[in-house]
Design a protein around this motif. Structure first.
Motif, PDB file in Angstrom:
ATOM      1  N   PRO A   1       0.787  -1.234   0.000  1.00  0.00           N
ATOM      2  CA  PRO A   1       0.000   0.000   0.000  1.00  0.00           C
ATOM      3  C   PRO A   1       0.822   1.289   0.000  1.00  0.00           C
TER       4      PRO A   1
ATOM      5  N   ASP B   1      -7.753   8.041   0.827  1.00  0.00           N
ATOM      6  CA  ASP B   1      -7.634   6.603   0.529  1.00  0.00           C
ATOM      7  C   ASP B   1      -6.232   6.102   0.831  1.00  0.00           C
TER       8      ASP B   1
ATOM      9  N   LYS C   1      -3.968   7.393   2.955  1.00  0.00           N
ATOM     10  CA  LYS C   1      -3.726   7.374   4.401  1.00  0.00           C
ATOM     11  C   LYS C   1      -4.455   6.215   5.072  1.00  0.00           C
ATOM     12  N   ALA C   2      -5.682   5.930   4.630  1.00  0.00           N
ATOM     13  CA  ALA C   2      -6.452   4.825   5.215  1.00  0.00           C
ATOM     14  C   ALA C   2      -5.780   3.485   4.930  1.00  0.00           C
ATOM     15  N   ALA C   3      -5.293   3.294   3.712  1.00  0.00           N
ATOM     16  CA  ALA C   3      -4.636   2.033   3.360  1.00  0.00           C
ATOM     17  C   ALA C   3      -3.368   1.835   4.169  1.00  0.00           C
TER      18      ALA C   3
ATOM     19  N   ALA D   1      -2.677   3.187   7.064  1.00  0.00           N
ATOM     20  CA  ALA D   1      -3.053   3.015   8.475  1.00  0.00           C
ATOM     21  C   ALA D   1      -3.457   1.578   8.790  1.00  0.00           C
ATOM     22  N   ARG D   2      -4.025   0.870   7.815  1.00  0.00           N
ATOM     23  CA  ARG D   2      -4.450  -0.533   8.016  1.00  0.00           C
ATOM     24  C   ARG D   2      -3.284  -1.524   7.964  1.00  0.00           C
ATOM     25  N   MET D   3      -2.123  -1.083   7.513  1.00  0.00           N
ATOM     26  CA  MET D   3      -0.977  -1.981   7.340  1.00  0.00           C
ATOM     27  C   MET D   3      -0.344  -2.344   8.677  1.00  0.00           C
ATOM     28  N   PRO D   4       0.119  -3.596   8.799  1.00  0.00           N
ATOM     29  CA  PRO D   4       0.956  -3.921   9.956  1.00  0.00           C
ATOM     30  C   PRO D   4       2.251  -3.096   9.884  1.00  0.00           C
TER      31      PRO D   4
ATOM     32  N   ARG E   1       5.471  -1.725   6.566  1.00  0.00           N
ATOM     33  CA  ARG E   1       5.611  -0.342   6.107  1.00  0.00           C
ATOM     34  C   ARG E   1       7.063  -0.080   5.688  1.00  0.00           C
TER      35      ARG E   1
END
Length: 160
Positions: free
Chosen positions: A86, A96, A98-100, A102-105, A109
């Motif tokens: 992401p 979109d 930032k949301a993707a 934020a959902r990542m482990p 990253r």
């Protein structure tokens, strides 16, 4: 929609990618697939199509995709479908994106402090798996050769 309509995550991914020391073909495949991705990073293209598009052999594309997977930059969703990390994917809106992210482990990253070291550990584990597979195949071949030699020895004893 063109790729210029997409906004990318604001992380210095080039620096991280350079630190990974990927296969040269992996860099090329990653950049090309990024250009062909849908918003959110989904790519619907099989290995044969990627190979044709890039002018590479299927084994080279396969190795590049494996390297990108080990680096957690691209994952296979199913045959002919891949998902970009992401933080590399393009999005229609900053929200979109930032949301993707934020959902990542955290460990997936690109800006996670141990990201590059994790890739190197993944490569080492993969190399260990390959070595173990080669060792098992060699043992199996040796056992088959020994069994064949015993069989031939038994046949000679019967014939004599």
């Amino acid at each position: 929609m063109s790729s210029s309509d997409l906004r990318f995550a604001n992380v210095n991914c080039e620096g991280v990618l350079a630190d990974l020391d990927l296969l040269p073909a992996a860099y090329r495949v990653l950049l090309k697939l990024r250009a062909y991705s849908e918003p959110g990073g989904l790519i619907n293209m099989d290995q044969a199509a990627i190979a044709t598009l890039m002018g590479l052999s299927r084994p080279t594309v396969n190795a590049a995709l494996r390297d990108l997977d080990l680096a957690q930059l691209l994952t296979r969703v199913r045959n002919g479908s891949y998902q970009l990390n992401p933080m590399l994917a393009g999005y229609l809106t900053v929200r979109d994106c930032k949301a993707a992210v934020a959902r990542m482990p955290a460990e997936q990253r690109l800006n996670w402090p141990g990201f590059v070291e994790q890739y190197r550990r993944n490569v080492d584990q993969y190399q260990d798996q390959l070595a173990e597979q080669r060792r098992k195949r060699a043992e199996t071949a040796k056992a088959k050769a020994a069994a064949e030699a015993r069989r031939r020895g038994n046949l000679r004893a019967v014939v004599s």
